[in-house]
Design an enzyme around this catalytic site. Structure first.
Site, PDB file in Angstrom:
ATOM      1  N   SER A 128      59.340  66.307  78.911  1.00 14.32           N
ATOM      2  CA  SER A 128      57.972  66.036  78.434  1.00 14.32           C
ATOM      3  C   SER A 128      56.949  66.132  79.558  1.00 14.32           C
ATOM      4  O   SER A 128      57.238  65.785  80.713  1.00 14.32           O
ATOM      5  CB  SER A 128      57.947  64.622  77.862  1.00 14.32           C
ATOM      6  OG  SER A 128      56.631  64.172  77.733  1.00 14.32           O
ATOM      7  N   GLU A 130      54.766  64.084  79.889  1.00 16.21           N
ATOM      8  CA  GLU A 130      54.584  62.691  80.343  1.00 16.21           C
ATOM      9  C   GLU A 130      55.260  62.473  81.701  1.00 16.21           C
ATOM     10  O   GLU A 130      54.946  61.516  82.399  1.00 16.21           O
ATOM     11  CB  GLU A 130      55.193  61.713  79.336  1.00 16.21           C
ATOM     12  CG  GLU A 130      54.257  61.284  78.243  1.00 16.21           C
ATOM     13  CD  GLU A 130      53.115  60.393  78.706  1.00 16.21           C
ATOM     14  OE1 GLU A 130      53.374  59.358  79.327  1.00 16.21           O
ATOM     15  OE2 GLU A 130      51.955  60.749  78.446  1.00 16.21           O
ATOM     16  N   TYR A 152      58.692  55.368  79.066  1.00 14.47           N
ATOM     17  CA  TYR A 152      59.051  56.613  78.368  1.00 14.47           C
ATOM     18  C   TYR A 152      59.110  57.777  79.372  1.00 14.47           C
ATOM     19  O   TYR A 152      60.089  58.519  79.424  1.00 14.47           O
ATOM     20  CB  TYR A 152      58.022  56.916  77.264  1.00 14.47           C
ATOM     21  CG  TYR A 152      58.194  58.293  76.672  1.00 14.47           C
ATOM     22  CD1 TYR A 152      59.149  58.545  75.692  1.00 14.47           C
ATOM     23  CD2 TYR A 152      57.408  59.365  77.108  1.00 14.47           C
ATOM     24  CE1 TYR A 152      59.317  59.825  75.165  1.00 14.47           C
ATOM     25  CE2 TYR A 152      57.566  60.638  76.589  1.00 14.47           C
ATOM     26  CZ  TYR A 152      58.510  60.862  75.621  1.00 14.47           C
ATOM     27  OH  TYR A 152      58.686  62.130  75.098  1.00 14.47           O
TER      28      TYR A 152
HETATM   29  P1  NAP Z   1      59.825  62.243  66.639  1.00 14.39           P
HETATM   30  O1  NAP Z   1      59.158  62.884  65.466  1.00 14.39           O
HETATM   31  O2  NAP Z   1      59.422  60.866  67.025  1.00 14.39           O
HETATM   32  O3  NAP Z   1      61.398  62.267  66.364  1.00 14.39           O
HETATM   33  C1  NAP Z   1      62.280  61.512  67.142  1.00 14.39           C
HETATM   34  C2  NAP Z   1      63.670  61.661  66.594  1.00 14.39           C
HETATM   35  O4  NAP Z   1      64.565  60.885  67.408  1.00 14.39           O
HETATM   36  C3  NAP Z   1      63.821  61.142  65.155  1.00 14.39           C
HETATM   37  O5  NAP Z   1      64.688  61.992  64.453  1.00 14.39           O
HETATM   38  C4  NAP Z   1      64.466  59.782  65.350  1.00 14.39           C
HETATM   39  O6  NAP Z   1      65.292  59.363  64.282  1.00 14.39           O
HETATM   40  C5  NAP Z   1      65.359  60.076  66.554  1.00 14.39           C
HETATM   41  N1  NAP Z   1      65.753  58.835  67.231  1.00 14.39           N
HETATM   42  C6  NAP Z   1      64.946  57.904  67.805  1.00 14.39           C
HETATM   43  N2  NAP Z   1      65.685  56.891  68.268  1.00 14.39           N
HETATM   44  C7  NAP Z   1      66.979  57.171  67.961  1.00 14.39           C
HETATM   45  C8  NAP Z   1      68.205  56.498  68.162  1.00 14.39           C
HETATM   46  N3  NAP Z   1      68.269  55.328  68.774  1.00 14.39           N
HETATM   47  N4  NAP Z   1      69.332  57.089  67.704  1.00 14.39           N
HETATM   48  C9  NAP Z   1      69.291  58.276  67.064  1.00 14.39           C
HETATM   49  N5  NAP Z   1      68.161  58.965  66.849  1.00 14.39           N
HETATM   50  C10 NAP Z   1      67.010  58.410  67.284  1.00 14.39           C
HETATM   51  O7  NAP Z   1      59.663  63.150  67.945  1.00 14.39           O
HETATM   52  P2  NAP Z   1      59.278  64.695  68.085  1.00 14.39           P
HETATM   53  O8  NAP Z   1      57.797  64.795  68.243  1.00 14.39           O
HETATM   54  O9  NAP Z   1      59.988  65.498  67.069  1.00 14.39           O
HETATM   55  O10 NAP Z   1      59.882  65.002  69.532  1.00 14.39           O
HETATM   56  C11 NAP Z   1      61.228  65.457  69.701  1.00 14.39           C
HETATM   57  C12 NAP Z   1      61.662  65.219  71.129  1.00 14.39           C
HETATM   58  O11 NAP Z   1      60.781  65.895  72.020  1.00 14.39           O
HETATM   59  C13 NAP Z   1      61.656  63.759  71.577  1.00 14.39           C
HETATM   60  O12 NAP Z   1      62.721  63.590  72.476  1.00 14.39           O
HETATM   61  C14 NAP Z   1      60.328  63.604  72.305  1.00 14.39           C
HETATM   62  O13 NAP Z   1      60.425  62.566  73.260  1.00 14.39           O
HETATM   63  C15 NAP Z   1      60.215  64.971  72.944  1.00 14.39           C
HETATM   64  N6  NAP Z   1      58.850  65.455  73.185  1.00 14.39           N
HETATM   65  C16 NAP Z   1      57.940  65.498  72.176  1.00 14.39           C
HETATM   66  C17 NAP Z   1      56.675  66.021  72.429  1.00 14.39           C
HETATM   67  C18 NAP Z   1      55.634  66.100  71.333  1.00 14.39           C
HETATM   68  O14 NAP Z   1      54.456  66.264  71.687  1.00 14.39           O
HETATM   69  N7  NAP Z   1      56.003  66.050  70.070  1.00 14.39           N
HETATM   70  C19 NAP Z   1      56.356  66.518  73.717  1.00 14.39           C
HETATM   71  C20 NAP Z   1      57.319  66.464  74.705  1.00 14.39           C
HETATM   72  C21 NAP Z   1      58.576  65.948  74.441  1.00 14.39           C
HETATM   73  P3  NAP Z   1      64.782  58.355  63.136  1.00 14.39           P
HETATM   74  O15 NAP Z   1      64.073  59.234  62.140  1.00 14.39           O
HETATM   75  O16 NAP Z   1      66.022  57.765  62.623  1.00 14.39           O
HETATM   76  O17 NAP Z   1      63.864  57.368  63.809  1.00 14.39           O
HETATM   77  O1  G4F Z   2      49.259  60.778  70.544  1.00 12.99           O
HETATM   78  P1  G4F Z   2      49.731  59.958  71.684  1.00 12.99           P
HETATM   79  O2  G4F Z   2      50.366  58.659  71.353  1.00 12.99           O
HETATM   80  O3  G4F Z   2      50.666  60.895  72.538  1.00 12.99           O
HETATM   81  P2  G4F Z   2      51.159  60.833  74.072  1.00 12.99           P
HETATM   82  O4  G4F Z   2      51.103  59.462  74.610  1.00 12.99           O
HETATM   83  O5  G4F Z   2      50.420  61.883  74.813  1.00 12.99           O
HETATM   84  O6  G4F Z   2      52.698  61.238  73.914  1.00 12.99           O
HETATM   85  C1  G4F Z   2      53.115  62.338  73.128  1.00 12.99           C
HETATM   86  O7  G4F Z   2      53.143  63.493  73.934  1.00 12.99           O
HETATM   87  C2  G4F Z   2      54.104  63.455  75.008  1.00 12.99           C
HETATM   88  C3  G4F Z   2      53.955  64.773  75.775  1.00 12.99           C
HETATM   89  O8  G4F Z   2      52.952  64.652  76.743  1.00 12.99           O
HETATM   90  C4  G4F Z   2      55.477  63.298  74.394  1.00 12.99           C
HETATM   91  F1  G4F Z   2      56.416  63.330  75.380  1.00 12.99           F
HETATM   92  C5  G4F Z   2      55.551  61.997  73.624  1.00 12.99           C
HETATM   93  O9  G4F Z   2      56.838  61.894  73.006  1.00 12.99           O
HETATM   94  C6  G4F Z   2      54.482  62.018  72.539  1.00 12.99           C
HETATM   95  O10 G4F Z   2      54.830  63.014  71.600  1.00 12.99           O
HETATM   96  O11 G4F Z   2      48.494  59.654  72.647  1.00 12.99           O
HETATM   97  C7  G4F Z   2      47.679  60.683  73.166  1.00 12.99           C
HETATM   98  C8  G4F Z   2      46.479  60.075  73.891  1.00 12.99           C
HETATM   99  C9  G4F Z   2      46.839  58.949  74.868  1.00 12.99           C
HETATM  100  O12 G4F Z   2      46.113  59.143  76.045  1.00 12.99           O
HETATM  101  C10 G4F Z   2      46.384  57.672  74.194  1.00 12.99           C
HETATM  102  O13 G4F Z   2      45.978  56.651  75.067  1.00 12.99           O
HETATM  103  O14 G4F Z   2      45.628  59.472  72.917  1.00 12.99           O
HETATM  104  C11 G4F Z   2      45.190  58.220  73.407  1.00 12.99           C
HETATM  105  N1  G4F Z   2      44.814  57.373  72.268  1.00 12.99           N
HETATM  106  C12 G4F Z   2      43.565  56.867  72.049  1.00 12.99           C
HETATM  107  N2  G4F Z   2      43.566  56.110  70.939  1.00 12.99           N
HETATM  108  C13 G4F Z   2      45.625  56.940  71.286  1.00 12.99           C
HETATM  109  C14 G4F Z   2      44.840  56.146  70.447  1.00 12.99           C
HETATM  110  N3  G4F Z   2      46.928  57.166  71.042  1.00 12.99           N
HETATM  111  C15 G4F Z   2      47.487  56.606  69.944  1.00 12.99           C
HETATM  112  N4  G4F Z   2      48.776  56.862  69.662  1.00 12.99           N
HETATM  113  N5  G4F Z   2      46.754  55.795  69.094  1.00 12.99           N
HETATM  114  C16 G4F Z   2      45.437  55.522  69.308  1.00 12.99           C
HETATM  115  O15 G4F Z   2      44.800  54.807  68.544  1.00 12.99           O
END
Ligand code: NAP
Ligand code: G4F
Length: 327
Positions: A128, A130, A152
């Site tokens: 990520s 992050e 995280y």
């Molecule tokens: P998501 O929608 O939150 O999906 C997370 C998945 O992980 C869900 O299927 C969830 O299952 C499963 N999970 C969570 N805790 C678990 C546990 N204890 N045991 C088994 N399964 C578990 O996330 P996503 O956006 O698809 O992201 C996929 C991956 O990419 C994650 O690893 C995330 O950290 C990483 N990532 C995401 C982004 C982004 O912007 N989307 C960017 C960089 C990296 P349940 O449905 O059962 O909760």
């Molecule tokens: O949507 P966010 O919660 O995503 P964040 O923290 O960037 O993380 C996501 O992207 C990561 C990749 O860079 C992934 F690894 C991670 O799993 C996840 O998918 O927040 C985005 C930004 C933050 O700066 C937060 O402080 O939005 C700001 N924010 C402002 N108001 C808020 C809010 N975020 C959330 N969730 N809710 C608010 O009300």
């Protein structure tokens, strides 16, 4: 001969798009799910509903090495996409222990089980942006040092290092995608983009009066999940394993996102948003911007969505969702 893929986190946003992508490529898709997902399928499998007859779901636990060994021995997958994680940054401040346990041990157990029982399986780790946290360089590439700002982020740096180490120490095909934020109509409601587009639709339909947000000045490099899952597959289908940044190279603030989302339904965001200090994070990642030239060159990867198309897609889907579901 068809290929077999095992996806952890198959019920999540990326898991569902990756499943569609791999089915189109004639893969047999297996998914690791928590037992509760099978018990409460209506609620927990909503992103996979249209795919359930074409995939095999296995109840197992990322926190149990034994259950992962059994699963890997049973499936013998050609490719493992390890997407399962506690993925909500804000929650990682509230529950450090389970975030570290799931995200670090889960990754370690899978890598270790593959090494012992299926060392030829290719492995993808969901790294990520992050991990860059308080960024040391702008834009961020594969060479930028990490400085995570949340548990995280720390857990993802550990997963990234484990993945690299298994590649180097045991000659396994292990890749990390360093993916910047990617969103879609299937994004969880807790993330800021979906929180905004869902609220926009509810306000338009008269179901909500305002939207409470934290730091609107935070900047992200936002792409579309549909584009990003293709990059995961491209990494595992290169000759040699490597790590890649996946991003759009464009940056927008939370305010930019909200402004455009409200504009799309002819509303002025300023009239509806209320800032709440308790939605700010103890340590914020203020600005992320990716440099994905390596992926473009070596994987020939290119995103199809830009920022405007992404916001349009999400707002349109949430208008349809709220109209149909009524909430
Ligand atoms: P998501 O929608 O939150 O999906 C997370 C998945 O992980 C869900 O299927 C969830 O299952 C499963 N999970 C969570 N805790 C678990 C546990 N204890 N045991 C088994 N399964 C578990 O996330 P996503 O956006 O698809 O992201 C996929 C991956 O990419 C994650 O690893 C995330 O950290 C990483 N990532 C995401 C982004 C982004 O912007 N989307 C960017 C960089 C990296 P349940 O449905 O059962 O909760
Ligand atoms: O949507 P966010 O919660 O995503 P964040 O923290 O960037 O993380 C996501 O992207 C990561 C990749 O860079 C992934 F690894 C991670 O799993 C996840 O998918 O927040 C985005 C930004 C933050 O700066 C937060 O402080 O939005 C700001 N924010 C402002 N108001 C808020 C809010 N975020 C959330 N969730 N809710 C608010 O009300």
């Amino acid at each position: 001969m068809y290929k077999k893929a095992l996806i952890t986190g198959i019920t999540g946003q990326d898991g569902s798009y990756l499943t569609e992508f791999l089915l189109k490529k004639n893969y047999k898709v297996h998914g690791l799910v928590r037992r509760v997902a099978l018990e409460d399928g209506n609620h927990r499998l909503w992103r996979l509903r249209h795919l359930l007859t074409r995939i095999t779901l296995h109840p197992a636990s990322l926190e149990s090495y034994a259950s992962l060994v059994k699963l890997i021995q049973k499936i013998k997958p050609h490719e493992v996409y390890h997407l399962g994680a506690q993925s909500y940054v804000d929650y990682s401040f509230k529950d450090e222990f389970s975030t570290l346990n799931t995200n670090i041990n889960g990754t370690h157990y899978i890598l270790s089980a593959l090494k012992e029982f299926s060392p030829k399986t290719k492995f993808y780790f969901a790294g990520s942006s992050e991990m860059f946290g308080k960024v040391r360089q702008v834009p961020q590439s594969e060479k930028t040092p990490f400085y995570p700002r949340s548990v995280y982020g720390i857990s993802k740096v550990a997963g990234y290092d484990l993945t690299r180490n298994y590649r180097e120490a045991y000659n396994m095909f292990c890749c990390s995608g360093i993916l910047f934020n990617h969103e879609s109509p299937r994004r969880g409601f807790e993330f800021v983009t979906r929180k905004i587009t869902h609220a926009v639709a509810r306000i338009k339909f008269g179901l909500q009066n305002d939207l409470r947000l934290g730091n609107m000045d935070a900047k992200r490099d936002w792409g579309h999940a549909e584009d990003y899952v293709e990059a995961m597959w491209l990494m595992l289908n290169k000759k040699k394993p490597n790590d890649y940044v996946i991003s759009t190279g464009k940056q927008y603030s939370v305010r930019d996102f909200a402004k455009l989302a409200f504009e799309l339904v002819d509303l002025d965001y300023k009239k509806f948003i209320k800032i709440e200090k308790n939605l700010y994070r103890p340590s914020e990642v203020r600005s992320l911007l990716g440099d994905c030239r390596k992926a473009k060159k070596e994987l020939k990867w290119k995103p199809k969505y830009d920022f405007k198309k992404l916001v349009q897609d999400m707002v349109k889907a949430d208008l349809e969702f709220v109209e149909k579901e009524g909430y």
